[in-house]
Design a protein around this motif. Sequence first.
Motif, short mmCIF file in Angstrom:
data_model
loop_
_atom_site.label_atom_id
_atom_site.label_comp_id
_atom_site.label_asym_id
_atom_site.label_seq_id
_atom_site.Cartn_x
_atom_site.Cartn_y
_atom_site.Cartn_z
N VAL A 59 0.66 -1.27 -0.03
CA VAL A 59 -0.07 0.04 -0.06
C VAL A 59 0.87 1.21 -0.16
N LEU A 60 1.97 1.32 0.78
CA LEU A 60 2.68 2.54 1.00
C LEU A 60 3.60 2.94 -0.43
N ASN A 61 3.78 1.90 -1.09
CA ASN A 61 4.36 1.89 -2.61
C ASN A 61 3.65 2.54 -3.53
N LYS A 62 2.22 2.16 -3.48
CA LYS A 62 1.28 2.98 -4.47
C LYS A 62 1.31 4.47 -4.44
N PRO A 63 1.30 5.00 -5.75
CA PRO A 63 1.53 6.48 -5.71
C PRO A 63 0.44 7.38 -4.94
N GLN A 64 -0.74 6.88 -4.67
CA GLN A 64 -1.79 7.55 -4.05
C GLN A 64 -1.68 7.42 -2.65
N TYR A 65 -0.63 6.50 -2.12
CA TYR A 65 -0.62 6.53 -0.59
C TYR A 65 1.00 6.75 -0.24
N ARG A 66 1.88 7.26 -1.26
CA ARG A 66 3.34 7.53 -0.64
C ARG A 66 3.32 8.61 0.35
N ASN A 67 2.48 9.71 0.25
CA ASN A 67 2.33 10.86 1.37
C ASN A 67 1.36 10.53 2.50
N ALA A 68 1.04 9.35 2.77
CA ALA A 68 -0.09 9.25 3.54
C ALA A 68 0.34 9.62 4.98
N GLU A 69 -0.26 10.21 5.66
CA GLU A 69 -0.02 10.72 7.05
C GLU A 69 -0.87 10.04 8.17
N ILE A 70 -1.84 9.14 7.47
CA ILE A 70 -2.82 8.51 8.36
C ILE A 70 -2.81 6.85 8.03
N LEU A 71 -2.67 6.25 8.99
CA LEU A 71 -2.82 4.68 8.85
C LEU A 71 -4.06 4.00 9.36
N ILE A 72 -4.92 3.38 8.69
CA ILE A 72 -6.04 2.85 8.87
C ILE A 72 -5.67 1.28 9.15
N ALA A 73 -5.38 0.66 10.24
CA ALA A 73 -4.71 -0.73 10.50
C ALA A 73 -5.61 -1.62 11.06
#
Length: 201
Positions: A59-73
């Motif tokens: 997920v964090l390698n996908k372009p839309q999530y590279r700059n994510a500041e929140i993680l829904i775990a």
Amino acid sequence: MEKFQKITGVAAPMPLVNIDTDMIIPKVFLKSIARTGFGKNLFDEMRFNRDGTEIEDFVLNKPQYRNAEILIAGDNFGCGSSREHAPWAIADFGIKCIISTSFADIFYNNSFKNGILPIVMPQEVMDILMADAEKGSNARMTIDLEAQVVTTSDGQEFPFDVDAHKKHCLLEGLDDIGLTMAKKASIDTFEASMQQDRPWV
């Protein structure tokens, strides 16, 4: 420590359960006690192949999530060993808030001390937040610590509980050292008094 008041950002969906601290930051990278520099190795074994190339579907390698500041775990996030390097790596990567149904106690407390807000939500709310996060970079959540509310991209609001002391520390950007230094004047006064009253100590 940076103050945490209100953020609006991309939320990355990571529904895996029992993500332990070795998955967050593998032990091979625990070579420093500095708090910085660990972000590049966050979730290393899930993010990278052995040759160092990225695993595209993480997920964090996908372009839309590279700059994510929140993680829904998923449930029981941060279990395993008590290494503080785990929240260091998360913070260094740029994630400021993690939402899950539950956290391991030590990881939960360490997160607050490192400027990360861990939020516990019931499963029915998590289902809504996870679905919202899956919309990608156009769906931005807002985390308002002062009001204790999570707002989805379409305006749904969900209140959350947080310990009053931990909330104060995050809002003011105070870690344990910062809390002590906030009492510096009182400490100096006490030390001066002690030196006068008991100079032999």
